[in-house]
Design an enzyme around this catalytic site. Sequence first.
Site, PDB file in Angstrom:
ATOM      1  N   ARG A 381      61.359  47.225 -10.604  1.00  0.00           N
ATOM      2  CA  ARG A 381      60.737  46.682 -11.809  1.00  0.00           C
ATOM      3  C   ARG A 381      61.307  47.408 -13.030  1.00  0.00           C
ATOM      4  NH1 ARG A 381      56.348  43.859  -9.615  1.00  0.00           N
ATOM      5  NH2 ARG A 381      55.303  44.888  -7.851  1.00  0.00           N
ATOM      6  N   ARG A 411      57.222  41.372  -6.445  1.00  0.00           N
ATOM      7  CA  ARG A 411      56.167  40.400  -6.717  1.00  0.00           C
ATOM      8  C   ARG A 411      55.740  40.389  -8.173  1.00  0.00           C
ATOM      9  NH1 ARG A 411      52.801  40.939  -2.304  1.00  0.00           N
ATOM     10  NH2 ARG A 411      53.697  39.088  -1.349  1.00  0.00           N
ATOM     11  N   HIS A 441      62.677  48.704  -1.651  1.00  0.00           N
ATOM     12  CA  HIS A 441      61.634  49.296  -2.489  1.00  0.00           C
ATOM     13  C   HIS A 441      61.964  50.733  -2.876  1.00  0.00           C
ATOM     14  CE1 HIS A 441      57.369  50.818  -3.157  1.00  0.00           C
ATOM     15  NE2 HIS A 441      57.416  49.760  -3.936  1.00  0.00           N
ATOM     16  N   TYR A 474      51.889  55.457 -15.454  1.00  0.00           N
ATOM     17  CA  TYR A 474      51.882  55.728 -14.014  1.00  0.00           C
ATOM     18  C   TYR A 474      52.235  57.192 -13.791  1.00  0.00           C
ATOM     19  CZ  TYR A 474      52.165  50.705 -12.776  1.00  0.00           C
ATOM     20  OH  TYR A 474      51.926  49.358 -12.608  1.00  0.00           O
ATOM     21  N   HIS A 598      50.279  57.167  -8.725  1.00  0.00           N
ATOM     22  CA  HIS A 598      51.343  56.423  -8.040  1.00  0.00           C
ATOM     23  C   HIS A 598      52.244  57.262  -7.138  1.00  0.00           C
ATOM     24  CE1 HIS A 598      54.845  53.515  -7.948  1.00  0.00           C
ATOM     25  NE2 HIS A 598      53.831  52.716  -7.720  1.00  0.00           N
TER      26      HIS A 598
END
Length: 694
Positions: A381, A411, A441, A474, A598
């Site tokens: 992202r 997503r 990821h 985060y 996170h």
Amino acid sequence: MAKPNNEYVNREISWLHFNERVLQESADPDVPLIERLRFLGIFSNNLDEFFKVRFATVKRIADAGKTGRSVLGGESAKVLQEQITKKAIQLQAKSGRILEKIERELATEHIYIVNEKELKKEHEEYVVEYFQQKINPELIVVILNTLTEFPTLKETAAYLAVRMVLQNPDEVPIEQLGIQYALIEIPRHLPRFLVLPELKGENYIIMVDDVIRFCLKQIFTMFVSTEITAHMIKITRDAELDIDNDLSKSFIEKISSSVEHRKISDPVRFVYDKRIKIDTLRFLKDKMKIEEMDSVIPGGRYHNRRDYMSFPSLGRKDLQYQKIDALPVKGVRLEGSLLEQIAAKDFMIYTPFQTYSYVIKFLREAAIDPKVKSIKLTIYRLAKNSQVAAALINAARNGKEVTVQIELQARFDEQANIKYANIFQEEGIKLIFGITGLKVHTKICFIDREEGKSLKRYGFISTGNFNESTAKIYTDYTLFTAHDGILREVNKVFDFFDVPYKINKYKHLVVSPHYTKNVFSKLIDNEIANALVGKEAYIKIKMNSFTSYKMVDKLYEASRAGVKVQLIIRGVCCLIPGIKGMSENIEAISIVDKFLEHPRVFIFSNGGNPKIYISSADWMTRNLDYRVEVGCPIYDEDVQQELMETFDICWSDNVKARVFSEKQDNAYRDNDKPRVRSQFALYDYYKKKLKKKG
């Protein structure tokens, strides 16, 4: 002793309990008032995404006539659907009560959220003018009665369902007699909140929904009505991507097509204002073919409460969290060469307490350094206007060989990543789109730099996305290193993207999908062996989510052997701690506070010589078996010490920590120790480090 039947918490139910912890923040009087409204928005946004993805999956299983017990923790899909809907209705009602309380407290601060009936006379002209100039030209209004096919409702939009009771003068055509229904789509790109002119030092805010309600008769001038009302509805659709197998399409085209299909995918939730007339609700459900077994949820007057995340600040700093100034890392300068400093010693940043500028500085320096030959980076992202992307483009224009692995199936970021992929291709950057059946990821970066007659490797490995915007909200660890063994293996991961059928071996990194589960299982086994012979044995883990039943079972095994286990799990946790004979040596907490927790960090006692890893992977089946993830060992003693100290600060939290238990009641940790709010304590920890000599 035999295990009880309920060894696990169902994943979906645990997620709803997590979102209830977010809702707790909106009810906490110690949280600044405007921030409480924003937590209400986060709660609503989370719930939307849950229904798009997790509930949609359960619904697919139920619709296929399967129980799904093997993947749903022993619960049947049909029963689970009912449990989720019941819990969601409870949470919706609770959020409505909290919102009403917040609005009353805002009034004590001279801030009033008014509806169309509470509008001051002094504001009416301003509202009508705003409606005519800004809203009315953007409105999409559909008259429903005469339509043979009901319009497809957008998944991201909120609608006002309008009901008009018509008069019966002679000039009105016979087909328009009785009740007329219409739909108004509320424009998404306009601010949801309109700040009205201040009156005598008091602030007034009206929602766009109520501006439209105030001006309804101006929209429907062609109808003569005795009564006109508007109630909000919204649809949540299945957001799972169904990717076709057309070999003639590029991967970008397939993802684009699948994202486009979301607009017309099956509805999984229908939310409506519980004050809506019965005949209107019946009309809508009939036209939309919504059955009683679907998730039909009565809600409040306003939906899309996610918009409260952008509630106007009104210049009231006293009603918001005080912004912190991200700190530098002690002994690491942003001036001069960062690569030279990394060559001398590993260092770590913990955002947002420490500045993300080190990541941007690293990439910008590599982009223009003539000795740097190649840069490789994974992207999941990116920020909207990404400095990371700009640095990579700069590197390509300087003749560097730039390789980017970009995950097009991140997503709800698919469209943004497709946009960046197209830009990168135009700039001559080599793109890798991942591996069939595996999401990428991992968060890794690798560069080659010519030093003398050889190439020296530099890089960083992170627990979070390379996104300078989310790095402000985060919490994440990023390790900068020139360790040759680690970086050679980082490069192997990029080789795996290109040649996925070749499974590499790793001495340092812990890589999914091939090794993560086995490596961490062996580390747990080592703690069990040490505990059984009376040696020190403990495990400390911080993750976002914990849903892998196999790993839950390993920790149960460790607990029975006497290993002390401390878990900090922000979100879903399928493990039940504190059960005699099963998990009595396991404690677990969740911290929900100002920043989104996170990081993933794993600490194993190892007989007094701790083994410590940071990772991009939670212990979820998808992260262990169906994604490319990287866990990185921490060898530098100073960084090891920092990770253990920051974990212990988080563990000591007794202000924002909730305790996981068999009750699943989200109880706050309550003890007699001095108050520790870990996120605030961590910032103080890093400030003190800067002041220490040496």
